[in-house]
Design a protein around this motif. Sequence first.
Motif, mmCIF file in Angstrom:
data_model
loop_
_atom_site.group_PDB
_atom_site.id
_atom_site.type_symbol
_atom_site.label_atom_id
_atom_site.label_comp_id
_atom_site.label_asym_id
_atom_site.label_seq_id
_atom_site.Cartn_x
_atom_site.Cartn_y
_atom_site.Cartn_z
ATOM 1 N N ASP A 67 44.031 -41.608 44.781
ATOM 2 C CA ASP A 67 44.030 -42.439 44.602
ATOM 3 C C ASP A 67 43.939 -42.854 43.542
ATOM 4 O O ASP A 67 44.628 -44.446 43.134
ATOM 5 C CB ASP A 67 43.143 -42.388 46.272
ATOM 6 C CG ASP A 67 43.131 -43.598 46.372
ATOM 7 O OD1 ASP A 67 41.836 -44.677 46.338
ATOM 8 O OD2 ASP A 67 43.827 -44.929 47.638
ATOM 9 N N LYS A 68 43.137 -42.298 42.032
ATOM 10 C CA LYS A 68 42.186 -43.153 41.767
ATOM 11 C C LYS A 68 43.277 -43.426 40.742
ATOM 12 O O LYS A 68 43.172 -44.610 40.003
ATOM 13 C CB LYS A 68 41.144 -42.988 41.284
ATOM 14 C CG LYS A 68 40.004 -42.187 42.054
ATOM 15 C CD LYS A 68 38.272 -42.047 41.274
ATOM 16 C CE LYS A 68 37.120 -42.704 42.724
ATOM 17 N NZ LYS A 68 36.930 -43.780 42.402
ATOM 18 N N VAL A 69 44.325 -42.098 40.562
ATOM 19 C CA VAL A 69 45.618 -42.281 39.789
ATOM 20 C C VAL A 69 46.290 -42.977 39.816
ATOM 21 O O VAL A 69 46.497 -44.310 38.950
ATOM 22 C CB VAL A 69 45.868 -40.818 39.097
ATOM 23 C CG1 VAL A 69 46.601 -40.776 38.202
ATOM 24 C CG2 VAL A 69 44.366 -39.942 38.626
ATOM 25 N N VAL A 70 46.552 -43.423 40.988
ATOM 26 C CA VAL A 70 47.385 -44.736 41.254
ATOM 27 C C VAL A 70 47.055 -45.980 41.114
ATOM 28 O O VAL A 70 47.298 -46.807 40.611
ATOM 29 C CB VAL A 70 47.368 -44.569 42.741
ATOM 30 C CG1 VAL A 70 48.503 -45.548 43.552
ATOM 31 C CG2 VAL A 70 48.543 -43.147 43.290
ATOM 32 N N ASP A 71 45.651 -46.082 41.437
ATOM 33 C CA ASP A 71 44.846 -47.525 40.534
ATOM 34 C C ASP A 71 45.086 -47.199 39.197
ATOM 35 O O ASP A 71 45.073 -48.480 38.685
ATOM 36 C CB ASP A 71 43.440 -47.422 40.727
ATOM 37 C CG ASP A 71 43.314 -47.563 41.648
ATOM 38 O OD1 ASP A 71 43.975 -48.000 43.000
ATOM 39 O OD2 ASP A 71 41.850 -47.526 42.843
ATOM 40 N N ARG A 129 47.338 -41.118 54.760
ATOM 41 C CA ARG A 129 47.969 -42.300 55.316
ATOM 42 C C ARG A 129 47.586 -43.518 54.309
ATOM 43 O O ARG A 129 47.965 -44.072 54.258
ATOM 44 C CB ARG A 129 47.269 -42.241 56.672
ATOM 45 C CG ARG A 129 48.045 -43.226 57.541
ATOM 46 C CD ARG A 129 46.904 -43.409 58.983
ATOM 47 N NE ARG A 129 47.274 -42.239 59.746
ATOM 48 C CZ ARG A 129 46.102 -41.778 60.311
ATOM 49 N NH1 ARG A 129 44.709 -42.218 60.515
ATOM 50 N NH2 ARG A 129 46.336 -40.885 61.367
ATOM 51 N N ARG A 130 46.747 -43.366 54.192
ATOM 52 C CA ARG A 130 45.258 -44.744 53.726
ATOM 53 C C ARG A 130 46.293 -44.946 51.891
ATOM 54 O O ARG A 130 46.309 -45.250 52.027
ATOM 55 C CB ARG A 130 44.106 -44.372 53.703
ATOM 56 C CG ARG A 130 43.112 -45.894 52.087
ATOM 57 C CD ARG A 130 41.276 -44.920 51.872
ATOM 58 N NE ARG A 130 41.391 -45.535 51.178
ATOM 59 C CZ ARG A 130 40.270 -45.617 50.841
ATOM 60 N NH1 ARG A 130 39.804 -44.337 50.961
ATOM 61 N NH2 ARG A 130 40.058 -46.664 49.427
ATOM 62 N N LEU A 131 46.510 -43.799 51.542
ATOM 63 C CA LEU A 131 46.871 -43.608 50.330
ATOM 64 C C LEU A 131 48.509 -44.358 50.497
ATOM 65 O O LEU A 131 48.639 -45.359 49.244
ATOM 66 C CB LEU A 131 47.087 -42.483 49.365
ATOM 67 C CG LEU A 131 47.715 -42.485 48.031
ATOM 68 C CD1 LEU A 131 47.328 -43.197 46.926
ATOM 69 C CD2 LEU A 131 47.950 -41.092 47.296
ATOM 70 N N ILE A 132 49.677 -43.326 51.037
ATOM 71 C CA ILE A 132 50.797 -44.672 51.731
ATOM 72 C C ILE A 132 50.496 -45.628 51.839
ATOM 73 O O ILE A 132 51.689 -46.237 51.577
ATOM 74 C CB ILE A 132 51.320 -43.424 52.906
ATOM 75 C CG1 ILE A 132 51.320 -42.029 51.630
ATOM 76 C CG2 ILE A 132 52.800 -43.420 52.894
ATOM 77 C CD1 ILE A 132 51.825 -41.313 53.050
ATOM 78 N N ALA A 133 49.675 -45.953 52.657
ATOM 79 C CA ALA A 133 49.728 -47.107 53.214
ATOM 80 C C ALA A 133 48.959 -48.152 52.089
ATOM 81 O O ALA A 133 50.050 -49.965 51.969
ATOM 82 C CB ALA A 133 48.721 -47.841 53.714
ATOM 83 N N LYS A 134 48.203 -48.165 50.635
ATOM 84 C CA LYS A 134 48.726 -48.639 49.798
ATOM 85 C C LYS A 134 49.452 -48.442 49.068
ATOM 86 O O LYS A 134 49.905 -49.716 48.467
ATOM 87 C CB LYS A 134 47.269 -48.234 48.712
ATOM 88 C CG LYS A 134 47.080 -48.717 47.516
ATOM 89 C CD LYS A 134 46.221 -47.927 46.935
ATOM 90 C CE LYS A 134 44.804 -47.889 47.163
ATOM 91 N NZ LYS A 134 43.952 -47.123 46.172
ATOM 92 N N LEU A 135 50.425 -47.602 48.915
ATOM 93 C CA LEU A 135 51.738 -47.661 47.515
ATOM 94 C C LEU A 135 52.550 -48.890 48.253
ATOM 95 O O LEU A 135 53.539 -48.861 47.747
ATOM 96 C CB LEU A 135 51.939 -46.405 48.036
ATOM 97 C CG LEU A 135 51.315 -45.564 47.183
ATOM 98 C CD1 LEU A 135 51.659 -43.655 47.187
ATOM 99 C CD2 LEU A 135 51.214 -45.471 45.731
ATOM 100 N N HIS A 136 52.804 -49.088 50.064
ATOM 101 C CA HIS A 136 53.730 -49.915 50.354
ATOM 102 C C HIS A 136 53.326 -50.922 50.262
ATOM 103 O O HIS A 136 54.009 -51.644 51.385
ATOM 104 C CB HIS A 136 54.396 -49.095 51.661
ATOM 105 C CG HIS A 136 54.745 -48.207 51.772
ATOM 106 N ND1 HIS A 136 56.466 -47.945 51.346
ATOM 107 C CD2 HIS A 136 54.345 -46.592 52.764
ATOM 108 C CE1 HIS A 136 56.806 -46.995 51.595
ATOM 109 N NE2 HIS A 136 55.964 -45.350 51.996
#
Length: 256
Positions: A212-216, A246-253
């Motif tokens: 999650d942090k690396v995606v940011d 689920r939370r991370l995928i929602a962020k990516l979308h």
Amino acid sequence: MRQGEPGEGEGYSRRAARRRYIVASVVSCVAVAVAVTHVLAPDLKIDNVTVALLVVAVVPWLRDLLNSIELPGGVRLEFKEAVERRIEAAERIADAALVGSGDDGPETDAATALEDVRRLAAEYLQVRASMASGSARTQRMNGIFARLVRTTQRLADPDLDGWLTSPDGGLRLAAYARLYAVPDADALTALTDAVVREPLAFSQYWGIHALDKVVDAVGVEDVPPGVVRRLEDCRPRGSDRVALLRRLIAKLHGLQ
């Protein structure tokens, strides 16, 4: 649609209600466990790192629970935004307590720091093997993870690729700890591969947090579609990891 069968909207509502019930139950159980611990051991001291780990663990559940609250008159959105701001503030405080500055211990050279990482990695595996699954073991492993977060920051250039692909679960946890503390955009693909394949539940949990942090650090809009697909295809078994993913995928979308 056959008569008597629930429609798609009704089925979704039932699933959402069931999920809210489960989330509320989990949060309540955590609160009761903390209260019982306080009663049975009133002299027990809880340090800032322990509090930070509890916050990081509970926040995904709170998001799922609070996002489901609806109030009449359109108040829901304003309430949700206020709650989100407070949750994000709590996350930042928890991160600060957990990550720290990375230099709060005695100065060490790279060789000594690496030796400390390997010692903590071995301790993690020893705790997993010697203790029965449960809250006591999880607490011990959380403490090891917190120390890995601090220790890995003392390495200028750790071998993240080697750790992420290592058969040694302790070294993989060390990689997750480092990337949780110091997100590296260049590690996105290797970290995704490691998290998707990760066989250890505790390690996968913190690997998703690190991801999650690396995606940011990369920027949601710059995450390759292949990474998103791999995460969508990932099927962790633990409900805590399901909530995080689920939370991370929602962020990516762009849904968060």
